[in-house]
Design a protein around this motif. Structure first.
Motif, PDB file in Angstrom:
ATOM      1  N   GLU A   1       3.597  -3.608  -5.171  1.00 30.26           N
ATOM      2  CA  GLU A   1       2.370  -4.359  -4.915  1.00 30.26           C
ATOM      3  C   GLU A   1       2.688  -5.741  -4.351  1.00 30.26           C
ATOM      4  O   GLU A   1       2.074  -6.186  -3.373  1.00 30.26           O
ATOM      5  CB  GLU A   1       1.575  -4.498  -6.218  1.00 30.26           C
ATOM      6  N   GLU A   2       3.672  -6.397  -4.980  1.00 30.21           N
ATOM      7  CA  GLU A   2       4.041  -7.731  -4.502  1.00 30.21           C
ATOM      8  C   GLU A   2       4.616  -7.668  -3.092  1.00 30.21           C
ATOM      9  O   GLU A   2       4.308  -8.518  -2.243  1.00 30.21           O
ATOM     10  CB  GLU A   2       5.052  -8.349  -5.463  1.00 30.21           C
ATOM     11  N   LEU A   3       5.475  -6.639  -2.852  1.00 26.66           N
ATOM     12  CA  LEU A   3       6.082  -6.507  -1.525  1.00 26.66           C
ATOM     13  C   LEU A   3       5.041  -6.181  -0.468  1.00 26.66           C
ATOM     14  O   LEU A   3       5.104  -6.684   0.663  1.00 26.66           O
ATOM     15  CB  LEU A   3       7.156  -5.415  -1.566  1.00 26.66           C
ATOM     16  N   GLU A   4       4.080  -5.323  -0.830  1.00 32.04           N
ATOM     17  CA  GLU A   4       3.034  -4.978   0.124  1.00 32.04           C
ATOM     18  C   GLU A   4       2.198  -6.204   0.482  1.00 32.04           C
ATOM     19  O   GLU A   4       1.890  -6.430   1.657  1.00 32.04           O
ATOM     20  CB  GLU A   4       2.146  -3.878  -0.460  1.00 32.04           C
ATOM     21  N   GLN A   5       1.865  -6.992  -0.533  1.00 34.54           N
ATOM     22  CA  GLN A   5       1.094  -8.202  -0.281  1.00 34.54           C
ATOM     23  C   GLN A   5       1.902  -9.201   0.548  1.00 34.54           C
ATOM     24  O   GLN A   5       1.387  -9.838   1.473  1.00 34.54           O
ATOM     25  CB  GLN A   5       0.673  -8.832  -1.619  1.00 34.54           C
ATOM     26  N   TRP A   6       3.202  -9.301   0.191  1.00 28.43           N
ATOM     27  CA  TRP A   6       4.067 -10.207   0.949  1.00 28.43           C
ATOM     28  C   TRP A   6       4.204  -9.754   2.394  1.00 28.43           C
ATOM     29  O   TRP A   6       4.186 -10.574   3.325  1.00 28.43           O
ATOM     30  CB  TRP A   6       5.440 -10.285   0.297  1.00 28.43           C
ATOM     31  N   SER A   7       4.356  -8.443   2.596  1.00 23.95           N
ATOM     32  CA  SER A   7       4.486  -7.919   3.957  1.00 23.95           C
ATOM     33  C   SER A   7       3.220  -8.186   4.765  1.00 23.95           C
ATOM     34  O   SER A   7       3.292  -8.530   5.949  1.00 23.95           O
ATOM     35  CB  SER A   7       4.772  -6.416   3.910  1.00 23.95           C
TER      36      SER A   7
ATOM     37  N   GLN B   1      -3.073  -3.598   5.655  1.00 23.70           N
ATOM     38  CA  GLN B   1      -2.872  -3.078   4.317  1.00 23.70           C
ATOM     39  C   GLN B   1      -3.697  -1.810   4.149  1.00 23.70           C
ATOM     40  O   GLN B   1      -4.891  -1.785   4.412  1.00 23.70           O
ATOM     41  CB  GLN B   1      -3.298  -4.121   3.288  1.00 23.70           C
ATOM     42  N   VAL B   2      -3.054  -0.736   3.705  1.00 22.69           N
ATOM     43  CA  VAL B   2      -3.723   0.546   3.554  1.00 22.69           C
ATOM     44  C   VAL B   2      -4.307   0.621   2.155  1.00 22.69           C
ATOM     45  O   VAL B   2      -3.579   0.733   1.173  1.00 22.69           O
ATOM     46  CB  VAL B   2      -2.742   1.718   3.786  1.00 22.69           C
ATOM     47  N   GLY B   3      -5.629   0.587   2.051  1.00 26.29           N
ATOM     48  CA  GLY B   3      -6.255   0.687   0.752  1.00 26.29           C
ATOM     49  C   GLY B   3      -6.036  -0.548  -0.096  1.00 26.29           C
ATOM     50  O   GLY B   3      -5.367  -1.492   0.286  1.00 26.29           O
ATOM     51  N   ASP B   4      -6.602  -0.498  -1.321  1.00 28.54           N
ATOM     52  CA  ASP B   4      -6.419  -1.615  -2.235  1.00 28.54           C
ATOM     53  C   ASP B   4      -5.282  -1.314  -3.194  1.00 28.54           C
ATOM     54  O   ASP B   4      -4.637  -0.280  -3.125  1.00 28.54           O
ATOM     55  CB  ASP B   4      -7.725  -1.900  -2.984  1.00 28.54           C
ATOM     56  N   ILE B   5      -5.040  -2.228  -4.134  1.00 28.80           N
ATOM     57  CA  ILE B   5      -3.941  -2.065  -5.071  1.00 28.80           C
ATOM     58  C   ILE B   5      -4.158  -0.854  -5.961  1.00 28.80           C
ATOM     59  O   ILE B   5      -3.227  -0.108  -6.281  1.00 28.80           O
ATOM     60  CB  ILE B   5      -3.779  -3.347  -5.914  1.00 28.80           C
ATOM     61  N   GLY B   6      -5.424  -0.611  -6.379  1.00 32.47           N
ATOM     62  CA  GLY B   6      -5.707   0.545  -7.237  1.00 32.47           C
ATOM     63  C   GLY B   6      -5.374   1.855  -6.551  1.00 32.47           C
ATOM     64  O   GLY B   6      -4.826   2.780  -7.158  1.00 32.47           O
ATOM     65  N   THR B   7      -5.698   1.967  -5.274  1.00 32.77           N
ATOM     66  CA  THR B   7      -5.378   3.185  -4.530  1.00 32.77           C
ATOM     67  C   THR B   7      -3.877   3.400  -4.455  1.00 32.77           C
ATOM     68  O   THR B   7      -3.383   4.518  -4.578  1.00 32.77           O
ATOM     69  CB  THR B   7      -5.968   3.098  -3.115  1.00 32.77           C
ATOM     70  N   MET B   8      -3.137   2.321  -4.258  1.00 34.56           N
ATOM     71  CA  MET B   8      -1.675   2.429  -4.212  1.00 34.56           C
ATOM     72  C   MET B   8      -1.126   2.894  -5.556  1.00 34.56           C
ATOM     73  O   MET B   8      -0.209   3.704  -5.625  1.00 34.56           O
ATOM     74  CB  MET B   8      -1.079   1.084  -3.805  1.00 34.56           C
ATOM     75  N   LYS B   9      -1.698   2.417  -6.652  1.00 37.20           N
ATOM     76  CA  LYS B   9      -1.269   2.864  -7.980  1.00 37.20           C
ATOM     77  C   LYS B   9      -1.499   4.360  -8.150  1.00 37.20           C
ATOM     78  O   LYS B   9      -0.671   5.078  -8.714  1.00 37.20           O
ATOM     79  CB  LYS B   9      -2.020   2.081  -9.057  1.00 37.20           C
ATOM     80  N   ASP B  10      -2.654   4.841  -7.691  1.00 34.28           N
ATOM     81  CA  ASP B  10      -2.944   6.274  -7.793  1.00 34.28           C
ATOM     82  C   ASP B  10      -1.934   7.091  -7.022  1.00 34.28           C
ATOM     83  O   ASP B  10      -1.489   8.151  -7.479  1.00 34.28           O
ATOM     84  CB  ASP B  10      -4.360   6.553  -7.261  1.00 34.28           C
ATOM     85  N   ARG B  11      -1.540   6.616  -5.816  1.00 31.83           N
ATOM     86  CA  ARG B  11      -0.544   7.351  -5.033  1.00 31.83           C
ATOM     87  C   ARG B  11       0.787   7.399  -5.762  1.00 31.83           C
ATOM     88  O   ARG B  11       1.442   8.450  -5.819  1.00 31.83           O
ATOM     89  CB  ARG B  11      -0.366   6.679  -3.665  1.00 31.83           C
ATOM     90  N   VAL B  12       1.185   6.293  -6.366  1.00 39.24           N
ATOM     91  CA  VAL B  12       2.459   6.271  -7.105  1.00 39.24           C
ATOM     92  C   VAL B  12       2.386   7.187  -8.309  1.00 39.24           C
ATOM     93  O   VAL B  12       3.330   7.923  -8.626  1.00 39.24           O
ATOM     94  CB  VAL B  12       2.797   4.823  -7.519  1.00 39.24           C
ATOM     95  N   ARG B  13       1.251   7.175  -9.019  1.00 40.68           N
ATOM     96  CA  ARG B  13       1.093   8.029 -10.188  1.00 40.68           C
ATOM     97  C   ARG B  13       1.141   9.503  -9.801  1.00 40.68           C
ATOM     98  O   ARG B  13       1.743  10.333 -10.509  1.00 40.68           O
ATOM     99  CB  ARG B  13      -0.223   7.687 -10.887  1.00 40.68           C
TER     100      ARG B  13
END
Length: 362
Positions: free
Chosen positions: A106-112, A323-335
């Protein structure tokens, strides 16, 4: 004969008493029956003894086998529990790592995302500054004139170059007025060896109209010489403009071989075709049109402007990142990926899990 008959009569037994014979027979049978009963009793006793011994041995073996099985099952259960504890510990560690990875991602995505916006802004600023610098340099060179072909041995000293060039221009072009030359110097480059192409001479005038007048008269005269050697004049272009004009050289060579008239004003090209005059903004555009007309240009390389367009395309590619989607969507993909990993691991370790479940049931 009478003697033989008498002997036979004497040897013949007399029949015994029937009742006595019956008693003897009964006595013998009774004795045999008693012997058989005694033998059967002995065999039965031996069988009972053997059976008791077998039961004793079986009971001892059963207890030994049971004890051994219980011991092995206990060890097996202990190993399974230990393995399960290790697996739980490993899963816990992996879960913590994944959670840490999610946070870092999440931090890296935001930083990128932020870095991309900053790079995009910097590239835009860089292009803006390059354009401003190019314009400033072009304006600074606007009063300059370059002369090509004068050998470097012609001037005795650099300080004499200005007087020599001013006298030559007046004589060659028939001018009498003051040319208002501010400075004359050779191009800033290493001095060539004898026999190599001499460095050009840069003449800086006080006013651009004087430079334009001299350049027009020189082009009008078509052939200019300095002490019998041919020279030619041109504007003092910037490095970027020179690179763009240099890209036209293969096209110029092709057009000269075809005896087609052309002109190269600044960074453009003007070609006079039979169906009319056409202006091209860069060498790539001109080469493409020549190819459609059946004139293949050999040794042509993409013009500087074409390369610059490629760079701009790359910059736009960077700028199109979002940025693709929000942070919650990224969490769902990781899960979801974690769950897929767990399913694959369970399929791979199916035998171990089966043994563990059996041990737990026991």
């Amino acid at each position: 004969m009478s003697g033989g008959t008498t002997t036979k009569g004497k040897n013949k037994k007399q029949p015994e008493n029937p009742s006595k014979m019956t008693k003897q027979t009964l006595s013998v049978e009774a004795t045999g029956e008693l012997a058989r009963e005694a033998s059967l009793d002995s065999i039965s006793l031996q069988i009972r003894t053997l059976t008791a011994e077998i039961k004793t041995e079986l009971q001892a073996n059963k207890e030994e086998i049971t004890t051994e099985m219980r011991k092995e099952l206990s060890e097996f259960k202990r190993d399974i529990n230990k393995l399960l504890d290790n697996m739980d510990k490993e899963i816990k560690e992996q879960t913590e790592r994944i959670q840490d990875g999610e946070t870092r991602t999440e931090e890296l995505e935001q930083w990128s995302y932020d870095a991309n916006k900053a790079i995009q802004h910097m590239l835009q600023q860089q292009k803006y500054m390059e354009d401003k610098l190019e314009d400033f340099e072009a304006r600074a060179r606007r009063n300059n004139l370059r002369v090509y072909g004068i050998k470097e041995s012609k001037e005795a000293k650099p300080s004499e170059l200005k007087d020599m060039i001013e006298g030559w221009l007046k004589k060659e072009l028939g001018l009498e007025d003051d040319l208002q030359i501010q400075r004359v110097n050779r191009a800033q480059a290493p001095k060539p060896r004898e026999g190599q192409t001499p460095r050009s001479i840069i003449i800086q005038f006080q006013q651009s109209k004087t430079k334009d007048m001299i350049l027009y008269k020189a082009w009008e005269k078509k052939k200019m010489t300095f002490e019998g050697e041919g020279v030619y004049f041109d504007h003092d272009y910037t490095a970027k403009v020179l690179q763009q004009r240099k890209a036209y050289l293969p096209i110029k060579k092709k057009l000269k071989s075809m005896k087609i008239r052309f002109q190269t004003p600044y960074t453009k090209m003007r070609i006079f075709w039979e169906d009319g005059m056409k202006i091209y903004n860069n060498a790539e555009e001109a080469a493409r049109d020549l190819k459609t007309r059946g004139c293949e240009v050999e040794g042509f390389q993409m013009a500087e402007e074409g390369i610059h367009k490629d760079k701009e395309t790359n910059v736009k590619g960077l700028a199109s990142w979002k940025q693709v989607g929000d942070i919650g969507t990224m969490k769902d993909r990781v899960r979801e990926r974690l769950q897929e990993y767990e399913l694959r691991r369970k399929k791979t370790d199916g035998g171990e899990e089966t043994r563990g479940s059996i041990a737990q049931e026991k």
